[in-house]
Motif scaffolding. Structure first.
Motif, PDB file in Angstrom:
ATOM      1  N   GLU A  46       0.830  -1.206   0.000  1.00  0.00           N
ATOM      2  CA  GLU A  46       0.000   0.000   0.000  1.00  0.00           C
ATOM      3  C   GLU A  46       0.868   1.261   0.000  1.00  0.00           C
ATOM      4  N   SER A  47       1.961   1.210   0.777  1.00  0.00           N
ATOM      5  CA  SER A  47       2.814   2.406   0.849  1.00  0.00           C
ATOM      6  C   SER A  47       3.490   2.681  -0.490  1.00  0.00           C
ATOM      7  N   ALA A  48       3.646   1.628  -1.309  1.00  0.00           N
ATOM      8  CA  ALA A  48       4.228   1.823  -2.641  1.00  0.00           C
ATOM      9  C   ALA A  48       3.144   2.083  -3.678  1.00  0.00           C
ATOM     10  N   GLY A  49       1.883   2.018  -3.273  1.00  0.00           N
ATOM     11  CA  GLY A  49       0.781   2.193  -4.207  1.00  0.00           C
ATOM     12  C   GLY A  49       0.656   1.035  -5.180  1.00  0.00           C
ATOM     13  N   LEU A  50       1.040  -0.155  -4.741  1.00  0.00           N
ATOM     14  CA  LEU A  50       0.976  -1.339  -5.614  1.00  0.00           C
ATOM     15  C   LEU A  50      -0.001  -2.341  -5.047  1.00  0.00           C
ATOM     16  N   THR A  51      -0.342  -3.353  -5.855  1.00  0.00           N
ATOM     17  CA  THR A  51      -1.065  -4.506  -5.338  1.00  0.00           C
ATOM     18  C   THR A  51      -0.199  -5.730  -5.621  1.00  0.00           C
ATOM     19  N   LEU A  52      -0.634  -6.859  -5.096  1.00  0.00           N
ATOM     20  CA  LEU A  52       0.176  -8.072  -5.256  1.00  0.00           C
ATOM     21  C   LEU A  52       0.369  -8.432  -6.727  1.00  0.00           C
ATOM     22  N   LYS A  53      -0.562  -8.030  -7.572  1.00  0.00           N
ATOM     23  CA  LYS A  53      -0.453  -8.332  -9.007  1.00  0.00           C
ATOM     24  C   LYS A  53       0.792  -7.693  -9.626  1.00  0.00           C
ATOM     25  N   ASP A  54       1.285  -6.600  -9.020  1.00  0.00           N
ATOM     26  CA  ASP A  54       2.453  -5.898  -9.559  1.00  0.00           C
ATOM     27  C   ASP A  54       3.774  -6.541  -9.146  1.00  0.00           C
ATOM     28  N   ILE A  55       3.702  -7.573  -8.311  1.00  0.00           N
ATOM     29  CA  ILE A  55       4.922  -8.162  -7.747  1.00  0.00           C
ATOM     30  C   ILE A  55       5.356  -9.377  -8.565  1.00  0.00           C
ATOM     31  N   ASP A  56       6.646  -9.400  -8.977  1.00  0.00           N
ATOM     32  CA  ASP A  56       7.171 -10.530  -9.746  1.00  0.00           C
ATOM     33  C   ASP A  56       7.608 -11.678  -8.833  1.00  0.00           C
ATOM     34  N   CYS A  57       8.367 -11.360  -7.790  1.00  0.00           N
ATOM     35  CA  CYS A  57       8.986 -12.403  -6.958  1.00  0.00           C
ATOM     36  C   CYS A  57       8.836 -12.039  -5.479  1.00  0.00           C
ATOM     37  N   VAL A  58       8.942 -13.069  -4.637  1.00  0.00           N
ATOM     38  CA  VAL A  58       8.825 -12.852  -3.198  1.00  0.00           C
ATOM     39  C   VAL A  58      10.031 -13.465  -2.493  1.00  0.00           C
ATOM     40  N   GLU A  61      15.237  -0.010 -11.500  1.00  0.00           N
ATOM     41  CA  GLU A  61      15.255   1.449 -11.695  1.00  0.00           C
ATOM     42  C   GLU A  61      14.041   1.929 -12.490  1.00  0.00           C
ATOM     43  N   ASN A  62      13.745   1.254 -13.603  1.00  0.00           N
ATOM     44  CA  ASN A  62      12.615   1.676 -14.438  1.00  0.00           C
ATOM     45  C   ASN A  62      11.312   1.659 -13.663  1.00  0.00           C
ATOM     46  N   GLU A  63      11.083   0.550 -12.949  1.00  0.00           N
ATOM     47  CA  GLU A  63       9.840   0.421 -12.179  1.00  0.00           C
ATOM     48  C   GLU A  63       9.811   1.458 -11.063  1.00  0.00           C
ATOM     49  N   ALA A  64      10.935   1.601 -10.377  1.00  0.00           N
ATOM     50  CA  ALA A  64      10.978   2.489  -9.217  1.00  0.00           C
ATOM     51  C   ALA A  64      10.633   3.918  -9.619  1.00  0.00           C
ATOM     52  N   ARG A  65      11.139   4.354 -10.769  1.00  0.00           N
ATOM     53  CA  ARG A  65      10.884   5.736 -11.185  1.00  0.00           C
ATOM     54  C   ARG A  65       9.415   5.926 -11.581  1.00  0.00           C
ATOM     55  N   ARG A  66       8.781   4.841 -12.002  1.00  0.00           N
ATOM     56  CA  ARG A  66       7.340   4.929 -12.282  1.00  0.00           C
ATOM     57  C   ARG A  66       6.532   4.955 -10.993  1.00  0.00           C
ATOM     58  N   ILE A  67       7.018   4.232  -9.982  1.00  0.00           N
ATOM     59  CA  ILE A  67       6.240   4.062  -8.758  1.00  0.00           C
ATOM     60  C   ILE A  67       6.311   5.296  -7.870  1.00  0.00           C
ATOM     61  N   THR A  68       7.492   5.903  -7.771  1.00  0.00           N
ATOM     62  CA  THR A  68       7.648   6.995  -6.798  1.00  0.00           C
ATOM     63  C   THR A  68       8.634   8.055  -7.285  1.00  0.00           C
ATOM     64  N   ASP A  69       8.469   9.260  -6.743  1.00  0.00           N
ATOM     65  CA  ASP A  69       9.430  10.335  -7.025  1.00  0.00           C
ATOM     66  C   ASP A  69      10.634  10.261  -6.102  1.00  0.00           C
TER      67      ASP A  69
END
Lengths: 149, 392
Positions: B42-54, B228-236
């Motif tokens: 939630e703090s990243a504004g994602l849901t589990l569907k956005d996660i590749d690996c655990v 890096e690519n994902e991170a820059r999309r997710i947060t400033d």
């Protein structure tokens, strides 16, 4: 007799060790607590995730959200079964015990439990038999066994 | 990050979550893992569907009392039907979890990783300490009836002797960390205490008193890491993983110099090299050294090269490591203040750096401007050092 059933420790050179954790006390969890209360009332719960109900009601639905607890009514059917002939300590059972995976028609998943019947087959319709209300403790043992319906 | 290591992608921490740390929680390990994982997502504004690996981390199965504990709580950690591993280096697991998540992303294998650590210490009775009995050599050591505090008492005494540190110098760590934890919403053992309180608490295994030790806790913590690519999309404001390091020292812990943690220094050198840090005592702005015991924080500050050997007690007394000092350590409150659900405690430390480096730590925010932080944990048979360097 198998080798591990004999008291080998007295015959071999060894260093004795003792388990220092004598027992474990597991908390039931949020859904587990509700399930325990329901068993005391003679009910079996499932977790409703969208249109599907899952038994047992583990906390999470496949979409990682907690489900809504609902009563599962059955009827239950035997999915697979086994017959226990000998116990861990090598004792032959006079009356073999039947252990089965039973699944309610109105839910996914199922439970493992004893089945008491003269004859068992896959697809057999069964129903839970609970202990008398005063003896129930909120554990899975509150269900004595499943019997043919 | 200096180009002295080849990675497919830089890696950033983009979310963090934490349950309450408490002595006994109603929640099952799976439910605790779910709570922390959901908060991190939630703090990243994602849901589990956005996660590749655990990546899952828990210390010995014997605490939770469930074998294959990582697999047991995998659905709570979001690990079902995706690549999932559980990592384990004893007490060092907490920092090893984000390290493992880092290589999942840095290798190009996964774009987003949910890293979850959980520990439930309360099931074992009469005391979870009994679990530690099995770390001792059954032939040479166990006949003496040792417990874990023996190790720390022997090590603390050696450190005091080598460095000329006094009990009251060391007790200041407990005073500082428990006070720091007053600003932490998950804290179990936050308190305003004095050095006298520590010295007057009951002696357990001399020179260790009760208030020298972190509490027994249940809890979970989680992070979301992304390429890096994902991170820059997710947060400033991504917090970059600039360096990671881990080392295993020899298994016979009493056959080494107990006054200095070599396992931390080696791991720290690896992480600093990757981060391009040459003078950590100047280049690190905030640190979360592992502090299950109060002397351990000083020990580890020296191992992290944030102070010279034996210099940490003096700097502590001067206020160098306070929240408003030159190099704040354990601004979260650490294990002594927030609590010690083993693996989750290490992730809590990394989460604290994440919040500090985003200036989101609220009442716990350190006074000085922060650019780089280091977190460290230590475990296995007193031999594993795990270090991570984060930067904003």
């Amino acid at each position: 007799m198998s080798w591990w059933k004999e008291n080998v420790a007295s015959r071999i050179r060894h260093y004795p060790g003792k388990m220092e954790v004598e027992k474990y006390v597991y908390t039931p969890g949020v859904h587990g607590l509700e399930q325990a209360k329901a068993l005391k009332e003679g009910k079996i719960l499932g977790a409703k995730c969208g249109d599907t109900i899952y038994v047992p009601p583990l906390t999470l639905c496949p979409d990682h959200k907690p489900g809504e607890l609902v009563e599962v009514r059955g009827p239950w059917r035997v999915v697979t079964y086994t017959i226990i002939a000998e116990t861990m300590d090598g004792r032959r059972l006079e009356k073999p015990e039947v252990i089965a995976v039973v699944k309610p028609d109105d839910a996914e998943g199922g439970l493992i439990h004893r089945v008491e019947a003269d004859q068992v087959y896959i697809g057999m319709e069964v129903e839970p038999v609970f202990k008398p209300e005063a003896e129930r403790k909120g554990t899975i043992d509150d269900i004595l066994y499943f019997k043919p319906k | 990050m200096r180009p002295n290591i080849h990675v497919k992608s830089k890696v950033a921490v983009v979310g963090a979550g934490l349950t309450l740390f408490r002595r006994r929680m109603l929640e099952t390990p799976r439910e605790l893992a779910w709570e922390a994982a959901s908060m991190a997502l939630e703090s990243a504004g994602l849901t589990l569907k956005d996660i590749d690996c655990v990546v899952i981390g828990t210390a010995p199965d014997a605490f939770d009392g469930v074998h294959l504990n990582g697999e047991y709580l995998a659905d709570g950690a979001g690990g079902i039907n995706r690549p999932t591993v559980r990592v384990y280096v004893g007490g060092g697991t907490g920092v090893f979890v984000p390290i493992a998540a880092w290589w999942h992303v840095a290798s190009g294998l996964c774009r987003t990783v949910l890293a979850v650590a959980e520990e439930k210490m309360s099931p074992g009775h009469p005391h979870p300490q009994g679990v530690f009995a099995y770390i001792w050599d059954p032939v040479l050591e166990r006949p003496l009836g040792p417990n874990l505090i023996w190790i720390f008492a022997l090590e603390m005494r050696r450190y005091m002797h080598k460095c000329g540190a006094r009990k009251e110098d060391i007790a200041l760590v407990s005073v500082k960390n428990k006070a720091n934890a007053l600003g932490h919403p998950a804290a179990q053992a936050a308190a305003r205490i004095t050095v006298e309180d520590v010295l007057n608490s009951e002696v357990l295994v001399w020179p260790v008193n009760r208030l020298d030790i972190s509490p027994v806790s249940d809890g979970a913590a989680a992070l979301v890491l992304a390429s890096e690519n994902e991170a820059r999309r997710i947060t400033d404001s991504p917090v970059w993983v600039e360096g990671v390091g881990f080392t295993l020292d020899n298994t016979h812990w009493y056959n080494r110099e107990l006054g200095y943690p070599r396992y931390v220094q080696y791991a720290a050198r690896m992480a600093y090299k990757m981060a391009g840090i040459e003078r950590p005592w100047r280049e690190i702005d905030v640190a979360e050294p592992y502090d299950p015991f109060d002397y351990k924080e000083l020990h580890h500050i020296e191992g992290l090269m944030l102070a010279r050997p034996c210099e940490a007690p003096k700097l502590l007394k001067e206020g160098h490591f306070n929240r408003d000092g030159d190099l704040p350590t354990s601004p979260s409150g650490g294990l002594l203040g927030v609590g010690n659900p083993i693996a989750a405690a290490g992730v809590m430390k990394v989460a604290e750096l994440f919040w500090q480096l985003r200036y989101e730590a609220g009442a716990r925010q350190v006074k000085k401007p922060v650019h780089r932080g280091v977190a460290q944990a230590w475990g296995d048979l007193m031999q594993a050092g795990t270090v991570i360097v984060l930067g904003n």
